[in-house]
Scaffold this motif. Sequence first.
Motif, PDB file in Angstrom:
ATOM      1  N   HIS A  90       0.852  -1.190   0.000  1.00 48.01           N
ATOM      2  CA  HIS A  90       0.000   0.000   0.000  1.00 48.01           C
ATOM      3  C   HIS A  90       0.888   1.240   0.000  1.00 48.01           C
ATOM      4  O   HIS A  90       1.888   1.283   0.697  1.00 48.01           O
ATOM      5  CB  HIS A  90      -0.890  -0.011   1.240  1.00 48.01           C
ATOM      6  N   ALA A 148      -4.563   0.298  -7.567  1.00 48.15           N
ATOM      7  CA  ALA A 148      -5.990   0.415  -7.281  1.00 48.15           C
ATOM      8  C   ALA A 148      -6.179   1.318  -6.067  1.00 48.15           C
ATOM      9  O   ALA A 148      -5.407   1.236  -5.111  1.00 48.15           O
ATOM     10  CB  ALA A 148      -6.582  -0.957  -6.986  1.00 48.15           C
ATOM     11  N   PRO A 149      -7.199   2.166  -6.111  1.00 54.71           N
ATOM     12  CA  PRO A 149      -7.441   3.044  -4.959  1.00 54.71           C
ATOM     13  C   PRO A 149      -7.947   2.240  -3.764  1.00 54.71           C
ATOM     14  O   PRO A 149      -8.721   1.297  -3.909  1.00 54.71           O
ATOM     15  CB  PRO A 149      -8.513   4.009  -5.460  1.00 54.71           C
ATOM     16  N   ALA A 150      -7.474   2.627  -2.577  1.00 53.84           N
ATOM     17  CA  ALA A 150      -7.932   2.013  -1.330  1.00 53.84           C
ATOM     18  C   ALA A 150      -7.836   3.076  -0.231  1.00 53.84           C
ATOM     19  O   ALA A 150      -6.933   3.028   0.597  1.00 53.84           O
ATOM     20  CB  ALA A 150      -7.113   0.785  -0.986  1.00 53.84           C
ATOM     21  N   PRO A 151      -8.737   4.076  -0.270  1.00 60.19           N
ATOM     22  CA  PRO A 151      -8.700   5.113   0.757  1.00 60.19           C
ATOM     23  C   PRO A 151      -8.728   4.512   2.154  1.00 60.19           C
ATOM     24  O   PRO A 151      -9.491   3.577   2.403  1.00 60.19           O
ATOM     25  CB  PRO A 151      -9.943   5.953   0.481  1.00 60.19           C
ATOM     26  N   ARG A 152      -7.876   5.007   3.018  1.00 62.37           N
ATOM     27  CA  ARG A 152      -7.716   4.499   4.394  1.00 62.37           C
ATOM     28  C   ARG A 152      -7.243   3.045   4.409  1.00 62.37           C
ATOM     29  O   ARG A 152      -7.474   2.316   5.376  1.00 62.37           O
ATOM     30  CB  ARG A 152      -9.009   4.677   5.178  1.00 62.37           C
ATOM     31  N   GLY A 153      -6.564   2.638   3.357  1.00 66.42           N
ATOM     32  CA  GLY A 153      -6.073   1.266   3.264  1.00 66.42           C
ATOM     33  C   GLY A 153      -4.999   0.925   4.266  1.00 66.42           C
ATOM     34  O   GLY A 153      -4.787  -0.240   4.565  1.00 66.42           O
ATOM     35  N   THR A 204      -1.980  -0.805  -3.810  1.00 66.92           N
ATOM     36  CA  THR A 204      -3.138   0.017  -3.493  1.00 66.92           C
ATOM     37  C   THR A 204      -2.618   1.357  -3.014  1.00 66.92           C
ATOM     38  O   THR A 204      -1.484   1.461  -2.533  1.00 66.92           O
ATOM     39  CB  THR A 204      -4.014  -0.630  -2.403  1.00 66.92           C
ATOM     40  N   TYR A 205      -3.421   2.392  -3.147  1.00 68.09           N
ATOM     41  CA  TYR A 205      -2.962   3.732  -2.769  1.00 68.09           C
ATOM     42  C   TYR A 205      -4.077   4.525  -2.112  1.00 68.09           C
ATOM     43  O   TYR A 205      -5.256   4.259  -2.307  1.00 68.09           O
ATOM     44  CB  TYR A 205      -2.401   4.472  -3.982  1.00 68.09           C
ATOM     45  N   GLU A 206      -3.652   5.531  -1.332  1.00 64.58           N
ATOM     46  CA  GLU A 206      -4.584   6.417  -0.635  1.00 64.58           C
ATOM     47  C   GLU A 206      -5.195   7.444  -1.580  1.00 64.58           C
ATOM     48  O   GLU A 206      -6.396   7.616  -1.599  1.00 64.58           O
ATOM     49  CB  GLU A 206      -3.865   7.169   0.496  1.00 64.58           C
ATOM     50  N   GLU A 207      -4.325   8.162  -2.312  1.00 64.20           N
ATOM     51  CA  GLU A 207      -4.785   9.263  -3.155  1.00 64.20           C
ATOM     52  C   GLU A 207      -4.117   9.223  -4.517  1.00 64.20           C
ATOM     53  O   GLU A 207      -2.964   8.817  -4.634  1.00 64.20           O
ATOM     54  CB  GLU A 207      -4.436  10.606  -2.520  1.00 64.20           C
TER      55      GLU A 207
END
Length: 107
Positions: free
Chosen positions: A40, A100-105, A71-74
């Motif tokens: 992440h 792939a986006p994963a806010p608060r991942g 995966t990434y925050e922003e």
Amino acid sequence: MIMAAVIARRDDWKVIDNPLRPGDPILIVPALRPDVALFHARWADDAGNVWIGRRKELATIAHAAENCFVTYEEKRPGDMLEDELLAPGVLSSVYITAVAPAPRGAW
């Protein structure tokens, strides 16, 4: 003693004389080649690069793996490799299979 037993059973492990210090045996083992690396990141950009900051071990893992999924925050617009301040902490999209986006991942 245990190490000698393990080495005897591994055809891909070899003990050789250290070329930089004769008389000092060293163990040679093949590099790991993981099928997949997953991690992440704080940011990804439009070019598929991800910012890993000082966590350079993530670059080593991505370089070694057959596939790397992040995966990434922003999402940041543009290409972070073109930013002189961010570029040293950016892992190039060349080593990344997909993001792939994963806010608060990371929570």
